[in-house]
Design an enzyme around this catalytic site. Structure first.
Site, short mmCIF file in Angstrom:
data_model
loop_
_atom_site.label_atom_id
_atom_site.label_comp_id
_atom_site.label_asym_id
_atom_site.label_seq_id
_atom_site.Cartn_x
_atom_site.Cartn_y
_atom_site.Cartn_z
N LEU A 37 0.83 -1.21 0.00
CA LEU A 37 0.00 0.00 0.00
C LEU A 37 0.87 1.26 0.00
O LEU A 37 0.43 2.32 -0.43
CB LEU A 37 -0.94 0.01 1.21
CG LEU A 37 -2.10 -0.99 1.16
CD1 LEU A 37 -2.84 -1.01 2.49
CD2 LEU A 37 -3.07 -0.66 0.02
N TYR A 91 -4.07 -3.79 17.37
CA TYR A 91 -4.86 -4.18 16.19
C TYR A 91 -6.25 -3.53 16.24
O TYR A 91 -6.69 -2.88 15.28
CB TYR A 91 -4.96 -5.71 16.15
CG TYR A 91 -6.00 -6.26 15.21
CD1 TYR A 91 -5.85 -6.14 13.83
CD2 TYR A 91 -7.14 -6.90 15.70
CE1 TYR A 91 -6.81 -6.65 12.96
CE2 TYR A 91 -8.10 -7.41 14.84
CZ TYR A 91 -7.93 -7.29 13.48
OH TYR A 91 -8.88 -7.79 12.62
C1 15L Z 1 -10.46 -10.62 14.09
O1 15L Z 1 -10.56 -9.41 13.85
C2 15L Z 1 -9.32 -11.41 13.59
O2 15L Z 1 -8.84 -10.95 12.35
C3 15L Z 1 -9.63 -12.89 13.51
O3 15L Z 1 -8.43 -13.60 13.35
C4 15L Z 1 -10.40 -13.39 14.74
O4 15L Z 1 -9.59 -13.35 15.87
C5 15L Z 1 -11.63 -12.55 14.95
O5 15L Z 1 -11.33 -11.19 14.98
C6 15L Z 1 -12.39 -12.94 16.22
O6 15L Z 1 -12.62 -12.10 17.08
O7 15L Z 1 -12.78 -14.11 16.32
#
Ligand code: 15L
Length: 270
Positions: free
Chosen positions: A56, A143
């Site tokens: 990106l 995240y």
């Molecule tokens: C997410 O956002 C993740 O990308 C995925 O790997 C899972 O952990 C999911 O959430 C979840 O909360 O089950």
């Protein structure tokens, strides 16, 4: 801009993160809804020699990828917790670059892959009810914080530039639910495609947030804003409940997987 096939349906959709788990599902299922897809990923996309392989942060490649595009489905980024510097580069800076390139190219709408981890430190309602879409952001990880940034960036670009976004707070995308938490948080592949199609075509005023789960009997999140876009989920994790509960039992109330929306992500870094 190329002419759209129908006034309410984007013809050419740029799919970032096309080689990932959700990207792979959408490459398979979205064309049946009438879209032409242009795949973009930092890794080669298996079986798609015409896909754009670029980061990106490659401004030239990103600008070229936006040419003639009606809408973007933005999935690219690190899909779980990682050191802050990595999240900053891939998810925060990457999403900013994606938005600014879309704005410069006159793209009409972005479907932005947010996550339930944007509200992961929210406690589940004591009565077992669903959490509304307007609950305050409460990230459970760097995240999750990057997903809050993406939602807020979408809001800014809607207000400042008129670029529409649907931010999808995706639950747990898997072929079938794994674990008891997913009885509430599961998003099936078929429903994922139905949801993204609704997000690409449904009525949007600026920036809309919607949760992304199937029609789960034990749903953790309120689907009204997704349904207002036209989303009609067909799958229900309850079909797997008897088998999962027989094997694993109900989650105790003090287990973080049960207490907080973000489940085990809330224990990261403690
Ligand atoms: C997410 O956002 C993740 O990308 C995925 O790997 C899972 O952990 C999911 O959430 C979840 O909360 O089950």
């Amino acid at each position: 801009m190329e002419t759209r096939q129908k006034p309410d349906q984007p013809a050419l959709v740029l799919l970032t993160g096309a080689a990932g788990r959700i990207g792979t599902c959408l490459r398979e299922l979205l064309p049946a809804y009438g879209y032409r897809l242009r795949s973009f990923d930092r890794l080669p996309v298996p079986g798609e020699p015409g896909a754009i392989t670029a980061e990106l942060r490659d401004a030239e490649a990103l600008a070229a990828a936006m040419e003639g595009v009606d809408a973007v489905v933005h999935l690219a980024g690190i899909p779980g917790e990682a050191p802050f510097a990595d999240i900053l580069a891939a998810n925060i800076d990457g999403t900013y670059r994606l938005y600014d390139a879309a704005r410069a190219a006159g793209v009409r709408r972005i479907v932005n892959a947010s996550s339930n981890h944007a509200v992961g430190f929210t406690e589940r309602p004591a009565d077992g009810g669903t959490v509304p879409v307007d609950t305050p952001q409460r990230p459970d990880t760097y995240y999750g914080l990057s997903k809050c940034f993406g939602e807020n960036l979408a809001s800014l670009y809607a207000d400042r530039h008129g670029l529409e976004t649907v931010s999808l707070r995706i639950g747990s995308f898997t072929p079938a639910p794994r674990g008891v938490r997913m009885l509430g948080t599961w998003l099936s592949p078929g429903d994922c495609a139905r949801l993204v199609h609704a997000a690409l075509t449904g009525p949007v005023d600026g920036h809309t947030v919607a949760y992304g789960i199937s029609a789960n009997t034990r749903a953790w999140w309120d689907l009204s804003s997704a349904r207002a876009l036209g989303y009609q989920p067909l799958d229900d994790a309850e079909d797997y409940a008897a088998e999962l509960l027989a094997e694993l039992g109900e989650l105790p109330a003090d287990d973080p997987e049960f207490r907080y929306l973000g489940g085990r992500f809330t224990q990261t870094g403690r």
